[in-house]
Design an enzyme around this catalytic site. Sequence first.
Site, PDB file in Angstrom:
ATOM      1  N   HIS A   1      36.605  36.737  41.883  1.00  0.00           N
ATOM      2  CA  HIS A   1      37.367  36.113  42.963  1.00  0.00           C
ATOM      3  C   HIS A   1      36.658  36.239  44.301  1.00  0.00           C
ATOM      4  O   HIS A   1      36.588  35.290  45.076  1.00  0.00           O
ATOM      5  CB  HIS A   1      38.774  36.725  43.062  1.00  0.00           C
ATOM      6  CG  HIS A   1      39.736  36.105  42.102  1.00  0.00           C
ATOM      7  ND1 HIS A   1      40.157  34.808  42.207  1.00  0.00           N
ATOM      8  CD2 HIS A   1      40.354  36.602  41.013  1.00  0.00           C
ATOM      9  CE1 HIS A   1      40.991  34.519  41.225  1.00  0.00           C
ATOM     10  NE2 HIS A   1      41.126  35.597  40.481  1.00  0.00           N
TER      11      HIS A   1
ATOM     12  N   ASP B   1      46.219  38.808  43.323  1.00  0.00           N
ATOM     13  CA  ASP B   1      46.313  39.642  42.127  1.00  0.00           C
ATOM     14  C   ASP B   1      46.895  41.016  42.459  1.00  0.00           C
ATOM     15  O   ASP B   1      47.584  41.612  41.653  1.00  0.00           O
ATOM     16  CB  ASP B   1      44.928  39.850  41.499  1.00  0.00           C
ATOM     17  CG  ASP B   1      44.571  38.737  40.535  1.00  0.00           C
ATOM     18  OD1 ASP B   1      45.482  37.978  40.124  1.00  0.00           O
ATOM     19  OD2 ASP B   1      43.380  38.613  40.198  1.00  0.00           O
TER      20      ASP B   1
ATOM     21  N   ARG C   1      50.819  40.538  42.609  1.00  0.00           N
ATOM     22  CA  ARG C   1      51.598  39.808  41.600  1.00  0.00           C
ATOM     23  C   ARG C   1      52.488  40.700  40.747  1.00  0.00           C
ATOM     24  O   ARG C   1      53.498  40.237  40.209  1.00  0.00           O
ATOM     25  CB  ARG C   1      50.704  38.935  40.710  1.00  0.00           C
ATOM     26  CG  ARG C   1      49.796  39.702  39.797  1.00  0.00           C
ATOM     27  CD  ARG C   1      48.925  38.762  38.994  1.00  0.00           C
ATOM     28  NE  ARG C   1      49.601  38.236  37.820  1.00  0.00           N
ATOM     29  CZ  ARG C   1      49.032  37.433  36.923  1.00  0.00           C
ATOM     30  NH1 ARG C   1      47.792  37.040  37.097  1.00  0.00           N
ATOM     31  NH2 ARG C   1      49.688  37.026  35.871  1.00  0.00           N
TER      32      ARG C   1
ATOM     33  N   HIS D   1      49.431  31.778  38.534  1.00  0.00           N
ATOM     34  CA  HIS D   1      48.022  32.120  38.306  1.00  0.00           C
ATOM     35  C   HIS D   1      47.388  31.380  37.128  1.00  0.00           C
ATOM     36  O   HIS D   1      46.210  31.546  36.866  1.00  0.00           O
ATOM     37  CB  HIS D   1      47.856  33.628  38.075  1.00  0.00           C
ATOM     38  CG  HIS D   1      48.146  34.468  39.292  1.00  0.00           C
ATOM     39  ND1 HIS D   1      47.170  35.148  39.972  1.00  0.00           N
ATOM     40  CD2 HIS D   1      49.299  34.720  39.951  1.00  0.00           C
ATOM     41  CE1 HIS D   1      47.716  35.807  40.990  1.00  0.00           C
ATOM     42  NE2 HIS D   1      49.011  35.559  40.996  1.00  0.00           N
TER      43      HIS D   1
ATOM     44  N   HIS E   1      42.691  32.192  46.116  1.00  0.00           N
ATOM     45  CA  HIS E   1      42.750  32.818  44.797  1.00  0.00           C
ATOM     46  C   HIS E   1      42.912  31.798  43.655  1.00  0.00           C
ATOM     47  O   HIS E   1      42.213  31.853  42.647  1.00  0.00           O
ATOM     48  CB  HIS E   1      43.918  33.806  44.779  1.00  0.00           C
ATOM     49  CG  HIS E   1      44.005  34.606  43.522  1.00  0.00           C
ATOM     50  ND1 HIS E   1      43.297  35.770  43.331  1.00  0.00           N
ATOM     51  CD2 HIS E   1      44.686  34.392  42.372  1.00  0.00           C
ATOM     52  CE1 HIS E   1      43.560  36.250  42.126  1.00  0.00           C
ATOM     53  NE2 HIS E   1      44.398  35.427  41.517  1.00  0.00           N
TER      54      HIS E   1
ATOM     55  N   HIS F   1      42.406  30.959  31.782  1.00  0.00           N
ATOM     56  CA  HIS F   1      43.607  30.808  32.611  1.00  0.00           C
ATOM     57  C   HIS F   1      44.211  29.418  32.470  1.00  0.00           C
ATOM     58  O   HIS F   1      45.219  29.097  33.088  1.00  0.00           O
ATOM     59  CB  HIS F   1      43.320  31.130  34.076  1.00  0.00           C
ATOM     60  CG  HIS F   1      43.690  32.543  34.393  1.00  0.00           C
ATOM     61  ND1 HIS F   1      44.626  32.908  35.313  1.00  0.00           N
ATOM     62  CD2 HIS F   1      43.243  33.692  33.835  1.00  0.00           C
ATOM     63  CE1 HIS F   1      44.745  34.216  35.330  1.00  0.00           C
ATOM     64  NE2 HIS F   1      43.913  34.712  34.453  1.00  0.00           N
TER      65      HIS F   1
ATOM     66  N   HIS G   1      40.268  37.841  26.991  1.00  0.00           N
ATOM     67  CA  HIS G   1      40.601  37.449  28.355  1.00  0.00           C
ATOM     68  C   HIS G   1      39.921  38.372  29.376  1.00  0.00           C
ATOM     69  O   HIS G   1      39.297  37.918  30.331  1.00  0.00           O
ATOM     70  CB  HIS G   1      42.127  37.474  28.529  1.00  0.00           C
ATOM     71  CG  HIS G   1      42.603  36.896  29.820  1.00  0.00           C
ATOM     72  ND1 HIS G   1      43.134  35.633  29.920  1.00  0.00           N
ATOM     73  CD2 HIS G   1      42.614  37.398  31.078  1.00  0.00           C
ATOM     74  CE1 HIS G   1      43.443  35.385  31.181  1.00  0.00           C
ATOM     75  NE2 HIS G   1      43.149  36.437  31.913  1.00  0.00           N
TER      76      HIS G   1
ATOM     77  N   ASP H   1      37.288  37.782  32.408  1.00  0.00           N
ATOM     78  CA  ASP H   1      37.677  38.145  33.778  1.00  0.00           C
ATOM     79  C   ASP H   1      36.657  39.059  34.424  1.00  0.00           C
ATOM     80  O   ASP H   1      36.231  38.832  35.552  1.00  0.00           O
ATOM     81  CB  ASP H   1      38.983  38.952  33.762  1.00  0.00           C
ATOM     82  CG  ASP H   1      40.200  38.084  33.776  1.00  0.00           C
ATOM     83  OD1 ASP H   1      40.075  36.871  33.978  1.00  0.00           O
ATOM     84  OD2 ASP H   1      41.298  38.643  33.581  1.00  0.00           O
TER      85      ASP H   1
HETATM   86 ZN   LIG Z   1      45.013  35.453  39.429  1.00  0.00          ZN
END
Ligand SMILES: [Zn+2]
Length: 343
Positions: free
Chosen positions: A26, A65, A68, A80, A156, A166, A189, A193
């Site tokens: 990010h 993030d 959340r 997201h 984001h 995602h 995942h 990430d």
């Molecule tokens: Zn996110």
Amino acid sequence: MRSFIISAYAVAVCTQSVTAWGTLGHQTVGYVAQEFLAPKALAFVKSSLGTTYNQSLGAAASWADSVRSLAAYRWSAPFHFVDAEGESEFLVILGHTLTSTISKDAPLSGSCSVQETRDCGSGGCILTAIANYTTRVAQTSLSAAQRQEALKFLDHFLGDIGQPLHVEAYEVGGNDISAKCSGKTTNLHAAWDTGMVSKNIDDNHDGTVTTYAADLVAKIKKGTFKSLTSDWLSCTSITKPASKRFFLSDAPRDVEEDVHRLFSRAEDVAEASVTPLACPLVWAQESNSYCCSVVFTYTMGQDLCTTSYFTKAVPVIDLQIAKQGYRLAAWLNVIFDGATNLP
Ligand SMILES: [Zn+2]
Ligand SMILES: *[C@@H]1O[C@H](CO)[C@@H](O)[C@H](O)[C@H]1NC(C)=O
Ligand SMILES: *[C@@H]1O[C@H](CO)[C@@H](O)[C@H](O)[C@H]1NC(C)=O
């Protein structure tokens, strides 16, 4: 079927706690974007983010993030991602049932697709969230804090939408698929990430996000990405050839037109915020297509971070992060300067 979809959705909301691109990915998206901001967009970013975020989209990119999972922001969790579903949508027009134009998403069978009406939950998804925060960041009647929040969400979500898992519902976006990264047990995942991103940064970019961002910016300005950037700003679906474009919302558009159309409806903020946009859907379709071509092509027990899978994934990660950073700048430039201001 409805209840299955709802329960699958609830599971997705609860378990996608490890989040797209992780902090490093990010931040890289934000640092790339910062390099391409037009004068008014840059001025807004600096004054809105202020010293709290070192006036930088890089520093502010993972805020969404970090909040959340807090009770006060739990409503933002569905924003997201978008869950590309394995169910075909049957559409009956003038007595003909059309299924070929709307194929189901089944990445293991080589079929990938994202459909806003099918896949965006009733509580909203990344597609509606981008529309909402695009409207809100420009709304001068909102407070500085509300506009900063909108900016941080855009910062984001334009990153999240570039992460193939995602925009994929299968096995909760890969969260439920056990995987290995550099000998450690993780899930598919999380490998996308963070595992592969941080190994990529360590192996190829001196271990720092700012170097990674600078390397991607150089590729955009004078390297292998230079010839691609005008395509990045056009929003013609790669998954849908012109002959298959059926709906008004499928008509080719670009970033400028998309934002301008949204603003032309922005007198009614609530209506504008949920108006479907062309570009975010195309971005989601592009990411989702990598689920078919790369993401699910591992073999049983393969270490994702040390084998040919990693070699295949890195160019996708670099491309998606660079592209979304560039698109974030273009998007903000249209919002604040009226045009992308980019080649
Ligand atoms: Zn996110
Ligand atoms: C803040 O941003 C400036 C450039 O705009 C940079 O030189 C500096 O290293 C940044 N500081 C931190 C703490 O990130
Ligand atoms: C738009 O953003 C506001 C502020 O974060 C939020 O309360 C609202 O639920 C959002 N609306 C939609 C349709 O996403």
